[in-house]
Design a protein around this motif. Sequence first.
Motif, mmCIF file in Angstrom:
data_model
loop_
_atom_site.group_PDB
_atom_site.id
_atom_site.type_symbol
_atom_site.label_atom_id
_atom_site.label_comp_id
_atom_site.label_asym_id
_atom_site.label_seq_id
_atom_site.Cartn_x
_atom_site.Cartn_y
_atom_site.Cartn_z
ATOM 1 N N LYS A 120 0.865 -1.353 0.018
ATOM 2 C CA LYS A 120 -0.044 0.114 0.061
ATOM 3 C C LYS A 120 0.856 1.362 -0.168
ATOM 4 O O LYS A 120 0.484 2.348 -0.729
ATOM 5 N N SER A 121 1.872 1.179 0.950
ATOM 6 C CA SER A 121 2.762 2.448 1.018
ATOM 7 C C SER A 121 3.654 2.661 -0.547
ATOM 8 O O SER A 121 3.605 3.737 -0.943
ATOM 9 N N ARG A 122 4.141 1.307 -1.096
ATOM 10 C CA ARG A 122 4.905 1.604 -2.443
ATOM 11 C C ARG A 122 3.844 2.051 -3.257
ATOM 12 O O ARG A 122 4.158 3.304 -4.314
ATOM 13 N N ALA A 123 2.539 1.811 -3.408
ATOM 14 C CA ALA A 123 1.634 2.272 -4.473
ATOM 15 C C ALA A 123 1.268 3.521 -4.202
ATOM 16 O O ALA A 123 1.408 4.422 -5.065
ATOM 17 N N ASN A 124 1.223 4.053 -2.978
ATOM 18 C CA ASN A 124 0.627 5.350 -2.725
ATOM 19 C C ASN A 124 1.885 6.285 -3.044
ATOM 20 O O ASN A 124 1.501 7.491 -2.959
ATOM 21 N N GLY A 125 3.237 5.987 -2.645
ATOM 22 C CA GLY A 125 4.270 6.689 -3.084
ATOM 23 C C GLY A 125 4.862 6.710 -4.278
ATOM 24 O O GLY A 125 5.805 7.392 -4.669
ATOM 25 N N GLY A 126 4.008 5.979 -5.331
ATOM 26 C CA GLY A 126 4.545 6.045 -6.670
ATOM 27 C C GLY A 126 5.868 5.195 -6.877
ATOM 28 O O GLY A 126 6.805 5.395 -7.675
ATOM 29 N N LEU A 127 5.950 4.314 -5.881
ATOM 30 C CA LEU A 127 7.340 3.523 -6.135
ATOM 31 C C LEU A 127 6.863 2.061 -6.768
ATOM 32 O O LEU A 127 7.829 1.364 -6.430
ATOM 33 N N GLU A 128 5.942 2.039 -7.656
ATOM 34 C CA GLU A 128 5.574 0.589 -8.050
ATOM 35 C C GLU A 128 6.640 0.296 -9.076
ATOM 36 O O GLU A 128 7.339 0.967 -9.864
#
Length: 128
Positions: A120-128
């Motif tokens: 969730k954090s990765r997706a929210n932070g644009g780190l995909e």
Amino acid sequence: MVIQGTWDDVFGKSPPKVAALASALAALLRALNPACVEVARPGDKAVSFGWGAAKMSQAYAYLMPQKDRVNLGFYQGANLPDPAGLLEGTGKSMRHVKVHDEALAQSAPLRALVLAAMEKSRANGGLE
């Protein structure tokens, strides 16, 4: 690793049981994300784990000592799947798990929560 304080600043005066639980939980968090940024936050009495040093936008989890346990908190915990019903709290976004023993610290449901928080954090932070 970015440090604002030290692990000892946060957990140094904890009872041995609490310190051991914190170490076990930190080992789990580090194993699931060996590149995590770990920030000791003595003012918050917590150590956060995440993709960067920013607490609310880049961290996904924190460890906070309590008298007889460690709270494993999730900054976006209100939005995590929790089929085992481990999460507690009523805040807008934050939730925590009260970890009283090593069995819970090593459990599959807790591991699943950490992985979900990371994603969730990765997706929210644009780190995909």
